[in-house]
Each structure stands twice: as C-alpha cells, then as structure tokens.
Enzyme design. Structure first.
Site, PDB file in Angstrom:
ATOM      1  CG  PHE A   1      -0.694  -0.072   2.523  1.00 26.78           C
ATOM      2  CD1 PHE A   1       0.592   0.164   2.952  1.00 26.78           C
ATOM      3  CD2 PHE A   1      -1.672  -0.361   3.480  1.00 26.78           C
ATOM      4  CE1 PHE A   1       0.920   0.133   4.296  1.00 26.78           C
ATOM      5  CE2 PHE A   1      -1.349  -0.396   4.827  1.00 26.78           C
ATOM      6  CZ  PHE A   1      -0.056  -0.148   5.224  1.00 26.78           C
ATOM      7  CD  GLU A   2       0.685   5.604   2.837  1.00 25.52           C
ATOM      8  OE1 GLU A   2       1.321   6.530   2.306  1.00 25.52           O
ATOM      9  OE2 GLU A   2       0.000   5.747   3.859  1.00 25.52           O
ATOM     10  N   GLY A   3       1.318   3.083  -2.567  1.00 32.40           N
ATOM     11  CA  GLY A   3       2.153   2.956  -3.760  1.00 32.40           C
ATOM     12  C   GLY A   3       3.005   1.714  -3.596  1.00 32.40           C
TER      13      GLY A   3
END
Lengths: 598, 256
Positions: free
Chosen positions: A406-408
C-alpha cells in the site's frame, strides 16, 4: 555535552547523489529537542498503556475500541501535528510527526487505522480543502471525533488509479454531484465518517469529493479477510446514486490526479517511520526470546547464527532511523522557509514536501523491505513458536507484508525514484547528466589515484563516494543506450532505483555515525560505527550486483568487458570483518535486552 | 493552594547496574526517568489544584539532564519550576538535599510540600521528612488521600497489614506520597508546547552553599551481591525433621 548542530541549510531533493554532505547538514535522532523527546515519551506511553493492552480486542475487530483510542490519541494531540492551528491542529514539524508514527507502530493493526486517519484521511483537506471545508471537518478530525478515510483504488484499478470507473454527474438543479461506482481496499471504511472519494465527472474528468457516510446512496461492503493488519478495517464502499453537495467537491474538477498523487507523497515518510518502529519491536521480542530459550544447554542468544540475525536486525533499525530522520529533517528545513501567513502558504508547503519525493519513496521502499526481513528472522528465532499465534512473531510477520503493497507498491515507488531523478536531470534541475559525463571521462581515462579522504570514518565516506559513482556509471551506461526510452525499461529503472536507495541508506548511516563521533568521541560511537560498517558491506554487494545487471543488459563484447573492468575498479575495497562486527553488536543488544547504540 | 512538589531524576528501571574496579557505577549507558512516587506526588498536586485552585511548583536538584523531569512536569500542568543545577547535588545525602531545597524556596510561601514516598534508586525515604523538620512544619508519610477541610487537611496514611490511619493536620505541611494512589496523566502535545514558555528558575550551588554541611551519610562501597547457595539435608525420623525445619524457618530464615 557538546552542542549538536541542527541543520539549517536547505538542500534540494535527490541532490545527495551528486553532492557530498557533512554531518552537520543532516538531522539525526541524536538531535531530538527536549520537546521531541517529551512527545516521543507521550506516544510511547500511549502505545504501551493504551494500545497494546487492547490489541487482542482490536485484532478481533472490536472497532469501538479503535474509535475510543483514536479519540484518546486526538485528545493528547497525537493526531493533529500536521493540521494548522487555525483549524484545531498543533502545526508541528515533520520530525514530530515521524517520532509519533515511530512509536504508535508498536501494534500494526491500530497503527494502520491511526495512519489512515491522520494521513490520507485528513491531509487531502489540509492541502486541498476550501476554507469552509477546513473549518467544517479539520477540528473534528483533529480530536478524533470523526474519522477519515481515502477511497482511490477500485477492483480493476490500483496503481493505475486514474483508470477508475466511478462516475459523477451534476444533478439537474446543480446542487449535487451524483456518484456511482465502487471503491475497494478502503482503510478505516468500517467505522470512518468522512471519505475522500475519487470519481470521473461526466466519465472523463478525474475529480475528488468529500463524502460523508450519511450521504444518501452511500454504503459500505463487508470486511475483507486479510492476511495481516486484521486489527484494521478494510472494506469496499458502494456509491449508488450517492448525493454529494457541490460544496463537497475537493479541489478542481479534472484535477483529482494532483490530489491523488500528492497525498501519497506527503504522507509516505510516516510509513517509513512506522516500519522502523515496528522493526524495533520485533528485534526486542527476538532478543527477549533468544535470551530465555535454551538449546543444547545454552540460551540460543549464545549461538553465532542467532547473534548474527540479532545484529542484522539492529543494523536495520539503526540505518532506518538514520534515513527517516534525515529525510524529515530536510523537509523541516525547507518548511521553515515557507511564510505560513502568505496567500500561497499551502501550495508552498506542498512544494517543500514534494521536493523530497525521491527520499520519501526511498524510505518507504527501504523501510518496508527492512521490516519484512526483521519479522522473517524473528519467526526464525522463535522456531516452531514463531509459527503459532500464541507468540508475537507470527502476527508481526503477517502484518508487515502489506507495507510493500500500500501507499504505492514498491515497484511503483522504484519507478518514481528513477523517473523523478531522470525528469530532474532532463530539466537541468539536477545536474545529473554533467556528473555522469564527468565520471565517464574520468573512468575511461584509466585508473586514477583516488582522492585521499581524511578525518573520522574516512574509509566509510570513501565507500559512499564509490557507491555514488557506481550508480552514476550504471545510470550513464543505461541512458546512453536507451535515451528517453529508458522509461520503458522497467527492470533497468528498478535496478537504478535499488542503487539509489542503497546509496542513500549508506550515506545516512555514515553521516549519523560521523556526527556521533564528532560529538562524543570514538569510544562512545563504537556501536554506530560497527552498524554502519556492517550496513555498508551489505549495501556494496547489492550496488555492485545492480550495476553488473545493468551493464550486462546494455553492453556486449569488448564494450561489456571494458565496462566490467571499470565496475570492478569502482567497487573495489578492503572488506570489513563483518563477523566480528556483528558479534560486537549482538553482544551489546543482548546485554541490554533491547535495541541500543551505547 | 500553593503546592511544591519535590522531584528526582533516577535511572530507568531496566538500567544495567555495572560497576568498575573502584566500585563506581558506570553510568554512560544509563537512561533516566522521573522517580515513580514523585510522578504520583505531582499528579496529586495537579488534582488538588484543579479542585481548589492555586499553583503547582516543581523542584529538583542535579545536573543539566535533570531538567527533563521539570519540563515533563511543566508539560503535565505544573506552573513553574526550580532547578538546583550542579553535578555536585548528585552527591548530597538526603539531609543536605533537604537543606538545599529549604534554602532555594525561602522566599516562597507554600501551603503544602509533596515528595514521593522514596526514591527508586537509593530509597532513603528521608528528604521529605527532613525538609519538614528544617521548616518546622508537621509532616505525614505514605499518603494515600488528601481532603481539604476548614482547619487544614485530613490525610489517609497507609499502615501495615491493610490498616489505614486518618490524620487531621494544619497547614502548611509536608506529605510524602505513596505510588499508585491516582492515575497518572499523559503530557499532552499542547502541554508540551506550552511548557517551553513556562518559568524555570535556575539555582546555582553557590546560592545555597551556606545552608549545606558535611554529608552525614556516605556510600562506603557498591558491590553486586554474591550469589551463595547452601543446601542442607535434614535427616532422621519425620517428626524430628519437621521440628528441626520449623525451628530453622523461625530462627534462621525468619519466615514464621
């Protein structure tokens, strides 16, 4: 105690590749002010007294406990350091934000909820909200009275979020946008009150909206059954003719991508801090277990292969701290130059943070991979007990995995790192091309006598310089071959990113050790120096391998042989006795029963 | 009510106790924290202030690092702080520490002085009591509860074996506070931010030197107790063994 130098000069993002830094130019945990320390203590006590005793309940999805804790965290001020004072926030520096994230990370289930709320749940309004939106929502988000969430991904679009299918159309009376579609993997969805939702106006203009859960046509799907962070809520949200008042449009129509990408950029550093905090806990669990578990009549902490793991974990935490606090320190210097009462203050603040997009991506990727190593070895140290739920190793192992997604994803972030650097190089903002050319001329003109480096950690600093050259050399060879089309060579972009990440990590570790030596002397810096040397050894292997991979892909025949000769020259150094160094490190952390630098 | 809280910075509970050849404690890898009973004393003072109004002042003695204890107290809500700052204060015994405190506060008019019951490092439990004597004030120890009444205060003392004593006292008075009598608050971030601007008065050794005398108490030697293990088998008929065992438990081990 000598006064420590806290950096005051602004440096530009990505410039670490080309410029040499001095220790006084970087911020380290040794530079924490009395205020940072007190805040760290409050966050630590909150985690130990409030979060951890409730972990079991939260893990079983009793989210009323999570809501209570978010409220308590809000009352203490732990959730509002990035909110301006005018809207009920504390408006403190990014070092403080990182310190809090570092301590809250002791239990990932809650840390995810808190991170989702204070980061992607709140920051879109801080950075893109109108005056009315800020007044309406921020004070209540600050106290934890309402909880925020961020709805970008869909079942068929994640990293390519712009490809979303959710639609928005203006109602005939012009008072509402009518949203239709489905969003997926929404952290906090099960109990959040306010969602930043992305949808395409008229099916084409990607736009953000602030959607309250009580708006008609808004509903929440079932909880996902996840591998880890089970103490956090993750659901889909369903928009079925959801009526969103026009005043809840966030930013401009068709400019949602600016919000979507920036919000991840401005919050990513905290994920790095959380990875470090989580890894420290795992290390300390491992030490505790290794000190009491006996095999062959000895505690397993006496065995070399166990000690080696403990040392590696400590090196990971040390290097991670060095990178994270160096990065937030740079942001704080840049932010201190922003006139916060100016008309464009928010834009300037955003710009100051985005300046360090490469560094933030680096600490996200590096931190998430470091903690994965640490939790993996923790399971190994616990042996069979690491594989069962009754011991902390198992949950930590599952919880850490999401950080790489997550978060890229780490893949997207690797492309961001190399892409951003190349973009800056092309525009001339970062004189990467001249540096590459200079290096190419230098290496092609044959072996030269390297410059003599003097002072504390001279060998180590020389290695950092070599690492930078290796990176430039490989990047130079690749850009010569592919030119602009390098963007399509993801494996090459990834390898360049790896070398960049390792270089930043190496340099951060060295600068911190150097700062400690200069302040307290050699003997007090025994552990930081040992950790730095172990890290440099590991990193040089990776950097050399990355360079070799790239060169083999871009050159052949005589050219390849020439380049390999250059590579060997740049990668040459006398190895450190890492077995002995790891013994030293392990001895100390075992003795103290925790992560320590003294 | 105007309350002074005496606080001490002590090594963290898990600090390693390592001695060098001369029997001196190696402190270079020691971290410090607030003495636990003092944290409860501060909490009680803040609660009294919230009920009755007034002022809470905190005082400590020790090197520069000890200031952290005061900042923490200010962040939690104390109004101002006094720091007797000098390395030499670390070497004072309880009597001299009390004399230094008495000298430092001679211009203040307090209604109450709280100390923690004892310190987590040396555990003398003397400073508060001696301070009361020096000031000529009444004192009470091991305090669990404080109620203000018309003539002064009524306090609850912890005695042995689950007994308590209630004492009516006039003001001003010195109380030594028991750990665990209330729930400690956290320093909030806004409190921490405001603490920076609260007054902190520094008192040098020279300012209180004339009040001090020679230490009455000194540490002769520090050593880690040697582990000794003696196993003794009692033999004979069961009745005799039981009798011998009871005797030993009563006279030697003294647990009966």
């Amino acid at each position: 105690m000598a006064t420590t130098a806290i950096p005051k000069t602004k440096v530009s993002g990505g410039s670490f590749l080309l410029e040499e830094r001095r220790p006084e130019e970087v911020f380290t945990p040794e530079d924490f002010t009395e205020q940072h320390q007190l805040i760290g203590q409050t966050a630590e006590e909150f985690a130990v007294n409030e979060i951890i005793p409730n972990a079991e309940k939260i893990e079983h999805k009793d989210f009323s406990v999570t809501r209570d804790l978010l409220k308590k965290a809000g009352e203490l001020g732990l959730s509002s350091v990035e909110i301006p004072e005018a809207y009920g926030g504390l408006d403190m520096d990014k070092v403080t934000a990182a310190v809090i994230a570092d301590h809250i990370a002791k239990y990932a289930g809650f840390a995810t909820s808190w991170g989702g709320h204070t980061g992607i749940g709140t920051l879109p309004i801080v950075y893109f909200g109108t005056e009315e939106q800020k007044k309406k929502y921020l004070p209540r988000l600050a106290t934890g009275e309402i909880v925020g969430a961020y709805a970008l991904s869909e079942s068929t679009s994640g990293s390519d979020a712009l490809n979303c299918r959710a639609r928005a159309t203006l109602s005939p009376d012009g008072k509402h946008y009518i949203l239709n579609g489905e969003k997926m993997w929404i952290t906090n969805a099960g109990f959040a009150d306010l969602f930043t939702v992305f949808a395409k106006v008229d099916g084409e203009k990607f736009t953000a909206f602030l959607v309250e859960k009580t708006f008609p046509g808004f509903s929440i799907g079932a909880e996902e059954h996840k591998m880890g962070i089970r103490g956090s809520s993750t659901c889909a949200i369903i928009l079925n003719d959801c009526k969103v008042p026009v005043e809840n449009l966030l930013g401009d129509i068709g400019k949602g991508h600016i919000i979507a990408f920036n919000i991840l950029n401005v919050g990513r550093f905290k994920l790095g801090a959380m990875c470090v905090g989580g890894a420290r806990v795992s290390l300390e669990n491992s030490i505790g277990y290794a000190k009491q578990r006996k095999a062959f009549g000895k505690v397993i902490a006496d065995f070399g292969l166990v000690r080696e793991k403990l040392a590696n974990m400590a090196v990971g935490v040390y290097t991670g701290e060095s990178m994270v606090y160096r990065t937030v320190g740079m942001m704080d210097v840049a932010l201190s130059e922003v006139d916060k009462s100016g008309a464009d203050a928010i834009k300037e603040i955003r710009k100051a943070i985005e300046e360090y997009a490469v560094e933030c991506s680096i600490i996200k990727v590096w931190g998430s991979e470091m903690i994965d190593y640490v939790v993996d070895e923790t399971v190994q140290i616990y042996g069979g007990y690491g594989f069962v739920e009754e011991y902390p190793a198992e949950r930590a192992y599952r919880d850490a995995r999401i950080n790489r997604i997550f978060e890229g994803t780490n893949e997207i972030n690797r492309l961001i790192i190399t892409g951003f650097l190349l973009k800056r190089a092309m525009s001339g903002q970062l004189p990467l091309m001249p540096a590459i050319k200079k290096l190419m001329d230098e290496v092609l003109s044959g072996p030269s006598v390297g410059e003599e480096v003097e002072g504390p950690l001279a060998e180590e600093r020389k290695l950092v310089a070599q690492a930078k050259k290796l990176g430039l050399f490989a990047a130079g060879s690749a850009t010569q071959k592919y030119m602009q089309a390098i963007q399509d060579q993801q494996e090459v972009m990834g390898a360049i990113a790896d070398m960049t990440i390792e270089t930043y990590a190496m340099e951060s570790a060295v600068l911190r050790a150097q700062k400690i030596v200069e302040r307290d002397g050699d003997s007090a810096a025994m552990l930081p120096i040992a950790m730095t040397r172990v890290y440099l050894s590991q990193a040089m292997e990776k950097i050399e391998a990355g360079a070799r991979r790239i060169i083999a892909a871009v050159a052949e025949g005589d050219m390849l042989r020439t380049q390999l000769a250059i590579l060997r020259r740049l990668a040459k150094y006398e190895p450190f006795n890492t077995i002995g160094l790891r013994q030293q490190i392990a001895q100390k952390v075992i003795e103290r029963g925790k992560y320590t630098l003294v | 009510m105007k309350i002074l809280v005496c606080m001490k910075q002590v090594p963290q509970k898990d600090a390693p106790l390592k001695l060098n050849e001369t029997g001196t404690w190696i402190r270079e890898d020691v971290s410090y924290e607030v003495n636990e009973p003092d944290a409860y004393a501060l909490e009680e003072a803040l609660r009294q202030k919230e009920k009755h109004g007034g002022e809470v002042v905190v005082i400590t003695s020790g090197p520069a690092r000890a200031q952290q204890v005061l900042r923490e107290a200010l962040a939690k809500g104390a109004d101002r702080a006094i720091h007797l700052e000098d390395n030499a204060f670390v070497g004072l015994d309880a009597f001299n520490t009390a004399r230094a405190f008495a000298a430092a506060i001679k211009d203040d008019q307090f209604d109450l002085i709280f100390t923690g019951l004892q310190s987590d490092d040396y555990g003398y439990a003397q400073t508060g009591v001696v301070l009361a004597e020096l000031l000529g004030w009444p004192h009470a120890t091991i305090i669990m509860q404080i109620e203000k009444n018309e003539s002064g205060i009524r306090v609850k003392r912890e005695l042995e074996a689950g007994y308590f004593q209630f004492v009516d006292m006039p003001l001003p008075a010195v109380l030594t506070i028991q750990s665990g009598i209330n729930k400690l608050r956290y320093a909030t971030l806004i409190g921490i931010k405001q603490a920076k601007n609260k007054p902190l008065r520094k008192v040098s050794l020279a300012e209180v030197q004339s009040a001090l005398g020679a230490n009455l108490q000194k540490i002769e030697r520090l050593y880690v107790p040697q582990k000794t293990k003696n196993t003794e088998f009692l033999e004979g008929p069961a009745g005799e063994v039981a009798k011998k065992l009871a005797e030993k438990l009563r006279n030697e081990v003294r647990v009966l």
